[in-house]
Design a protein around this motif. Structure first.
Motif, mmCIF file in Angstrom:
data_model
loop_
_atom_site.group_PDB
_atom_site.id
_atom_site.type_symbol
_atom_site.label_atom_id
_atom_site.label_comp_id
_atom_site.label_asym_id
_atom_site.label_seq_id
_atom_site.Cartn_x
_atom_site.Cartn_y
_atom_site.Cartn_z
ATOM 1 N N HIS A 160 0.772 -1.224 0.089
ATOM 2 C CA HIS A 160 -0.012 0.028 -0.053
ATOM 3 C C HIS A 160 0.813 1.331 -0.001
ATOM 4 O O HIS A 160 0.572 2.357 -0.478
ATOM 5 N N GLN A 164 1.280 3.986 -3.600
ATOM 6 C CA GLN A 164 1.140 5.677 -3.310
ATOM 7 C C GLN A 164 2.151 6.019 -3.847
ATOM 8 O O GLN A 164 2.371 7.037 -4.243
ATOM 9 N N VAL A 185 -7.339 -0.376 -3.136
ATOM 10 C CA VAL A 185 -6.119 -0.246 -3.957
ATOM 11 C C VAL A 185 -6.357 0.962 -4.819
ATOM 12 O O VAL A 185 -5.542 1.647 -5.138
ATOM 13 N N LEU A 188 -5.645 4.233 -3.336
ATOM 14 C CA LEU A 188 -4.520 4.362 -3.225
ATOM 15 C C LEU A 188 -3.812 5.017 -4.291
ATOM 16 O O LEU A 188 -2.658 5.700 -4.399
ATOM 17 N N VAL A 275 1.030 10.589 0.767
ATOM 18 C CA VAL A 275 0.956 9.135 1.272
ATOM 19 C C VAL A 275 0.046 9.203 2.524
ATOM 20 O O VAL A 275 0.361 10.001 3.430
ATOM 21 N N LYS A 276 -0.698 8.002 2.564
ATOM 22 C CA LYS A 276 -1.533 8.111 3.816
ATOM 23 C C LYS A 276 -1.577 6.649 4.209
ATOM 24 O O LYS A 276 -1.887 5.781 3.689
ATOM 25 N N VAL A 278 -2.172 3.339 6.482
ATOM 26 C CA VAL A 278 -3.279 2.727 6.748
ATOM 27 C C VAL A 278 -3.152 1.602 7.673
ATOM 28 O O VAL A 278 -2.184 0.809 7.709
ATOM 29 N N GLY A 302 -3.084 -2.725 4.810
ATOM 30 C CA GLY A 302 -2.147 -2.105 5.343
ATOM 31 C C GLY A 302 -1.343 -2.647 6.545
ATOM 32 O O GLY A 302 -0.537 -3.837 6.456
#
Length: 311
Positions: A160, A164, A185, A188, A275-276, A278, A302
């Motif tokens: 993940h 990203q 996904v 992302l 970018v996050k 998870v 994640g």
């Protein structure tokens, strides 16, 4: 302090939540009050006696390599950080780092200021997987804008982040995931998601510049045909024999390395929203065994993290 230690290798039950000596920082080191410690496949593989178990030395040992927290003490000669700083790190990998604890000592060179967009518990789940993705994509593969990358296990920890980061770079991202993770996904940044249970990915992915392979085995064997001539497969799981690489393709194994400056860049990308991270589930530190059981089941979306401050 409280810590999770193993006194023998084995199943999750060997993870023991108990009192352990609080460490002190030496020259060039920093003592952290740990808030979050990430749980990764290498953790439970090592707990079983595989992974990097040979690095642990005499037992008992505290597992864990990625963590985030607050600086509480500084070793002699260290000037880059001060008490109260919010930091995160991939520490000492693959040597012991002892992140599954209320306090941990980290080399200052491996630290970076933590992203402010997420709390320190969640930040503890970032360094190992995010650095693996960064180093695989940009240091090993040299991914550039306009190229195509195939990311296997795209909903997982490394995957993940890889999706990203590749999308941020301007690459075309093809990803494999289950049907249930397709929307996740795509959100992302993946341009195309292949349901690996329904469609052989090698019949869809063609002329790929880079493959990020966190699975190995027959998935790796089938991935070679997706690469263009001169393309590269980056292996994250298991050894890569030279005679297994087809002519005209490249194969390189990537073992993540601690890197404070790269974590600084990643913190900036997180704070800017590119970018996050998870986190599927946070477990209290005392429930490390349950965290390992979940990780061993696979198919985690994640990351998993241990909460060393609130639980």
């Amino acid at each position: 302090m409280k810590a999770v230690r193993i006194h023998a290798f084995g199943e999750p039950e060997v993870l023991t939540y108990e009192e352990a000596p609080t460490p002190g920082p030496g020259p060039g080191e920093v003592l952290l009050r740990v808030y979050g410690a990430g749980v990764n496949p290498v953790d439970w593989k090592t707990r079983k006696g595989a992974g990097v178990a040979g690095q642990l030395g005499a037992l008992p040992a505290i597992l864990g390599w990625e963590l985030a927290g607050e600086v509480v003490a500084i070793g002699p000669g260290e000037t880059a950080f001060a008490a109260g700083d919010r930091v995160y790190a991939l520490s000492r990998f693959p040597a012991p780092a002892a992140a599954y604890a209320e306090f941990a000592v980290v080399p200052a060179a491996e630290l970076a200021r933590a992203p402010t967009a997420i709390d320190l518990v969640r930040a503890g789940a970032v360094p190992l997987a995010a650095l693996t993705a960064w180093q695989a994509l940009f240091e090993v593969a040299g991914l550039e804008a306009g190229q195509t990358v195939l990311v296997h296990a795209a909903a997982g920890g490394v995957g993940h982040f890889a999706v990203q980061l590749a999308a941020w770079k301007g690459a075309r991202v093809v990803a494999t995931a289950s049907a249930g993770n397709r929307a996740f996904v795509e959100a992302l940044g993946a341009d195309e998601v292949i349901d690996y249970r329904a469609t052989p990915f090698e019949t869809v992915a063609r002329d790929v510049d880079v493959v990020i392979d966190a699975i190995g085995g027959e998935v790796r064997d089938r991935s070679w045909s997706t690469l263009r001539s001169g393309g590269i497969l980056v292996a994250l799981n298991g050894a890569l024999a030279a005679d297994a690489v087809p002519a005209g393709r490249r194969g390189v194994r990537c073992l993540v390395q601690p890197n404070g400056p790269q974590l600084t860049t990643l913190a900036s990308l997180i704070d800017q929203g590119h970018v996050k991270p998870v986190v599927e589930q946070a477990f209290p530190l005392a429930e490390a065994a349950a965290a390992h059981r979940l990780s061993e089941q696979g198919h985690v979306r994640g990351k998993i993290v241990l909460d060393a401050i609130g639980g």
